[in-house]
Design an enzyme around this catalytic site. Sequence first.
Site, PDB file in Angstrom:
ATOM      1  N   CYS A  56       0.795  -1.297   0.080  1.00  0.00           N
ATOM      2  CA  CYS A  56       0.184  -0.170   0.097  1.00  0.00           C
ATOM      3  C   CYS A  56       0.759   1.251  -0.089  1.00  0.00           C
ATOM      4  O   CYS A  56       0.240   2.425  -0.275  1.00  0.00           O
ATOM      5  CB  CYS A  56      -0.958  -0.104   1.392  1.00  0.00           C
ATOM      6  SG  CYS A  56      -2.057  -1.338   1.190  1.00  0.00           S
ATOM      7  N   VAL A 115       6.990 -24.244  -3.767  1.00  0.00           N
ATOM      8  CA  VAL A 115       6.307 -25.533  -3.399  1.00  0.00           C
ATOM      9  C   VAL A 115       5.563 -25.775  -4.511  1.00  0.00           C
ATOM     10  O   VAL A 115       4.727 -25.069  -5.300  1.00  0.00           O
ATOM     11  CB  VAL A 115       5.211 -25.193  -2.225  1.00  0.00           C
ATOM     12  CG1 VAL A 115       4.427 -26.451  -1.821  1.00  0.00           C
ATOM     13  CG2 VAL A 115       5.983 -24.377  -1.059  1.00  0.00           C
ATOM     14  N   GLU A 172     -10.144   4.817 -17.590  1.00  0.00           N
ATOM     15  CA  GLU A 172     -11.003   3.831 -16.749  1.00  0.00           C
ATOM     16  C   GLU A 172     -12.022   3.178 -17.766  1.00  0.00           C
ATOM     17  O   GLU A 172     -12.798   3.835 -18.253  1.00  0.00           O
ATOM     18  CB  GLU A 172     -11.766   4.599 -15.799  1.00  0.00           C
ATOM     19  CG  GLU A 172     -12.736   3.928 -14.742  1.00  0.00           C
ATOM     20  CD  GLU A 172     -12.037   2.847 -14.105  1.00  0.00           C
ATOM     21  OE1 GLU A 172     -11.309   2.899 -13.416  1.00  0.00           O
ATOM     22  OE2 GLU A 172     -12.602   1.585 -14.357  1.00  0.00           O
ATOM     23  N   ALA A 214      -6.596 -22.213   4.678  1.00  0.00           N
ATOM     24  CA  ALA A 214      -6.191 -21.167   3.780  1.00  0.00           C
ATOM     25  C   ALA A 214      -6.625 -19.743   4.176  1.00  0.00           C
ATOM     26  O   ALA A 214      -7.807 -19.642   4.480  1.00  0.00           O
ATOM     27  CB  ALA A 214      -6.801 -21.521   2.411  1.00  0.00           C
ATOM     28  N   ASP A 245      -4.999 -13.692  -0.273  1.00  0.00           N
ATOM     29  CA  ASP A 245      -6.025 -13.607  -1.469  1.00  0.00           C
ATOM     30  C   ASP A 245      -6.177 -14.879  -2.161  1.00  0.00           C
ATOM     31  O   ASP A 245      -6.950 -14.938  -3.264  1.00  0.00           O
ATOM     32  CB  ASP A 245      -4.853 -12.661  -2.404  1.00  0.00           C
ATOM     33  CG  ASP A 245      -4.604 -11.347  -2.018  1.00  0.00           C
ATOM     34  OD1 ASP A 245      -5.440 -10.915  -1.151  1.00  0.00           O
ATOM     35  OD2 ASP A 245      -3.932 -10.604  -2.585  1.00  0.00           O
ATOM     36  N   VAL A 280     -10.436   2.724   3.094  1.00  0.00           N
ATOM     37  CA  VAL A 280     -10.094   4.010   3.099  1.00  0.00           C
ATOM     38  C   VAL A 280      -8.644   4.273   2.187  1.00  0.00           C
ATOM     39  O   VAL A 280      -7.899   3.298   1.975  1.00  0.00           O
ATOM     40  CB  VAL A 280      -9.776   4.714   4.400  1.00  0.00           C
ATOM     41  CG1 VAL A 280      -8.319   4.112   5.096  1.00  0.00           C
ATOM     42  CG2 VAL A 280      -9.822   6.172   4.588  1.00  0.00           C
TER      43      VAL A 280
END
Lengths: 440, 440
Positions: free
Chosen positions: A42, A79, A175, A272, A275, A322
Site C-alpha cells: 500500500c 512449493v 478507466e 487457507a 488472496d 480508506v
Amino acid sequence: MRIVIVGAGASGLTLASNLRKNDDESEIIIFTKYEEIAYSPCAIPLVLGGCIESFDEIIMHEADYYRDKNIQLHLSTNVTSVDSTNKSITFEKDGKNDTITYDKLVLATGSDLINPEFDIDNMDNIHPLTNIDDGRLIQESIKDKKDIVFISNLSIGIESAYELAKNGYNVTFLEQSPNILPLFLDNELSEKLVELNNNVTFETNANIKYITTKYSRKEIKYNDKIISADVIILPNIKVPSTSLAKMAGCEIGDFAVKINEYLETSVEDIYAIGDCVEVKSHITGTQTYSPAGTTAVRQAMILANNLTGNRITFEPVVNTVVSQVGNYYYASCGITESFADMIGMPVVSQIIETRQKARYYPDNTRLYIKMLCKYDGTIVGCQMLSKSDLSSRIDVLSFAITNNLKCRELVQKEFSYSPSVARIVNPLVQLALEISKKIE
Amino acid sequence: MRIVIVGAGASGLTLASNLRKNDDESEIIIFTKYEEIAYSPCAIPLVLGGCIESFDEIIMHEADYYRDKNIQLHLSTNVTSVDSTNKSITFEKDGKNDTITYDKLVLATGSDLINPEFDIDNMDNIHPLTNIDDGRLIQESIKDKKDIVFISNLSIGIESAYELAKNGYNVTFLEQSPNILPLFLDNELSEKLVELNNNVTFETNANIKYITTKYSRKEIKYNDKIISADVIILPNIKVPSTSLAKMAGCEIGDFAVKINEYLETSVEDIYAIGDCVEVKSHITGTQTYSPAGTTAVRQAMILANNLTGNRITFEPVVNTVVSQVGNYYYASCGITESFADMIGMPVVSQIIETRQKARYYPDNTRLYIKMLCKYDGTIVGCQMLSKSDLSSRIDVLSFAITNNLKCRELVQKEFSYSPSVARIVNPLVQLALEISKKIE
C-alpha cells in the site's frame, strides 16, 4: 507440532508472527517463491510520489527478524506439490527438490496478475503495479519522462496517479468502467472526487483496443481516440492462486479456495487465508472474491488464535476501505448502489454535503457522505469523501453494518462531540434520519 | 395537539426543531427564563482563545429562526408551576402571570450551578464558566490581566485554560482531585496530557480553603500554600433543576428526574430530557447523573420521534467524549479504572503508546490508548490521547462497548487501512489482544 505456511505475503507472515506470540514450541516453516518479503504494498504510491524516500523504507522486516523468532523462512523457493494423504509438501530451490511433512498446512498462496485483454506490441515502459519490484521498475522507467497513462486501476493505481501528478507528471487515467473506483464509489462521489482533485485527466468508459510503440513512445488506442505516453501502467486484475489447493484436493468455490468460518479448507489439517480464498459477503450472504490486505491480516490473526486453542470465527466481510487520493480521502463500506442495482436489491439512498466540524469553526473541511439502506432500513453501504482523515469514521459504519443496524437506530448511538472536531449531531445520524423518512 | 417545552437549552430547542420536521400541525410552545438561546456552550473556550472571533458567532440561531418554523418561543419567562391534574402550567413574564394547558409537557429544565464549598470574600473577577454570559464577563474581566487561576473544572475549563495560556496568560489550574479530568481519564493519561502540554501549571489534590481580595488581586489559600491571581474561574458543579418535576408529582430518583426508556416521567403526558434527568449506565446497569450536551440532543431527537409515532428507546449511556486541550485531544468512553476500583468491579487494563499511521510514514503522531475489560473480557472503558482528531476513533469504541464486545472479538472486526491514516493492525485490536492474553 510442525506448521507449514506456503506464502509470505501479509497473511503468511502475520500468521507466523502471531503464532509465535502464542506458541513458543511449534515448528513454524514458511516457503515463498520471492526473495523480498515483509514490505507494505500500500505504500508503493507514497514512494513513487516521494513522500517516502525509498522502497527500502517500506520493508518492515528483514528475513532475520523472523529467523530470530525461530521461524524458518525459505526464500526463492517454489512449493511444487502437496500430498494431503501423507501430509507432505515438495519444494524446489536452486533446481533441487525436497519433501517435508506437516501437521498443519496453511495455504497463503495469494493471487496472480492476469494479462490485459488488449494487445500490446512490446512491454518496454509498460508495467503492472502490484509489488515492490513493479514499483522499482516504474520509478526507473519514469525518470526524465513526462506523460504517464494509467489504465483501470484500484486504490494503488489512483493513489499513484495523483502522487505522480503532484510531482509534475502529465497523468491520464483511462478507466474502462463508467466511473473510477467502481467497487467502492458510486458515480456521484467518484465524479466529485475527480472534480475536486483536478490534476489528473480522467477518461471513463474507455474501451482500450491496443497499445503500440512508436519510436520511444507508446500509443494507446481507445474508443475512437489515440493518445501517446512515455510510460503506461496496466490494470491490476488478480486471480487467486489455487493450484496447490487443487492438488491437495481442497474444494474450490466459484471464485477461489473454499474455507469455513474457522479458515479450514475441506481437507483436514489444511487451512487457507489471504488472496487465495473466497469469503462470504455480510450484505448478500453469498460467496465473493475480495482480496484485501486488511482481510488477509485479519484472517491470519484469527487463524493464529485458532491454531493455538482460542477458536474465533472469521466473519463475513463488509469491505471497509480508506484511501488518500491527492488532497482528498475517500472511504467506503458495504455495497455500492450500482452493485445493489446489479443484484436486484432494492435500496434507498441519500447523499449529504456537510462539514466536519461545528458550523462556526474556522478551517472546516467539507464532508460528502452517501448512505444506502434496504427498504426495512438496514444499512448496507456508505461512501465518504473529504480532505480530512476518514479512516475511523468509516470504521464506525463498518461496525454499524456488521451489526445489521437500521438507519433509525443510529440516532440511539452515542457519538462524541467537540466543536473543533465534530458536529453535535453526527452527519451519519442526520443522513440516517433523512433516509428513514424517505422509507416511510 | 399542544406540546409545551420548558427550557430552551440543547435538549429543548433540538426537540422543538425535530418535532416540527416530523409534524406540521401540532402547536409547539417553548418557555425559557433566559434571553439568549441557541448558542454552543462548548465553543466558549474557542472564543476566549480567539480561535472564534466573538460570542455572537457561536449563536446558532436567533429566536426568529424558531418562530419562522411556527414554534412559539417565550424568552425571559419563568414557568412557576405545573398542575398535572389539569394539565396546565403557570408562567410569569415582566411581573405578569398566565396559565396555559398542555397535551404533552416536556421538562427540559437543565441544571443549576452550585456554589463552591470554600469561602469567597467578594465576587469581583471571580466567575463561573457555564454559559455565554459567563463567557462574556470573563472576556471582559481578563482584559489587560495576566494571572488566571482555574479551580477543578471539566472539559470547558481545561480547554479554556489552554486557550488562555496559548494567548500569553499565566494560567494555573488547581484540581481538587488526584488527577485532572477524573471522570474521563485515569492518572496515567491525565498525567501524560499535562506533561505533553506544558504551558498550564497544574496542582492536583488541591484542597481549596478560601479566596480573599487584596487590593485588585485575589489570593487563594489551598493546602498550605497561597497563590494570587487577577481572575479566578470557579468549578462548574451542576445539580439538576427538578423543582417543576417535583411540583408535577414526577418521581425523582437518587440523582434527578426519573425517566423510562421512552423518556416518560412517572406522570402521564410529562416527559423529561437533558440535564434535569438521570440516566442508566450501560456498564453498571445503575442510575447515574451524567449531564452532557450530546446526551441532551440525542434524547431530544429520540423524543421527537416518540411524540410523532416512531417509538425508539433511549439506551443506557457509555459517556463518549472528545475534547481538544492545547495541541492535544483526549477521548474517553465507558468507565475509568479508578471508577471500577471505587465500585469494586475487577478489571484488567493495558496501555499502549503507538503511532497513528504506518510506521514508515513521515509526520506520524503519537497515540496513547488505555483499555479496560472485565475478567470475562467485556470491554468497559477506553481512554485515548493524541495530537490527531480522536472523535471517530472513540466512537468505534462506543459502538464496541454498547454491543458488549469482548476484547478478543475486536480482532474479528473490520478496520479500514491506508498507510497515510492508519495502521494495518488497528491499535485497538493490538491492545485488545494484549488484554485477552493478560486475562488468560
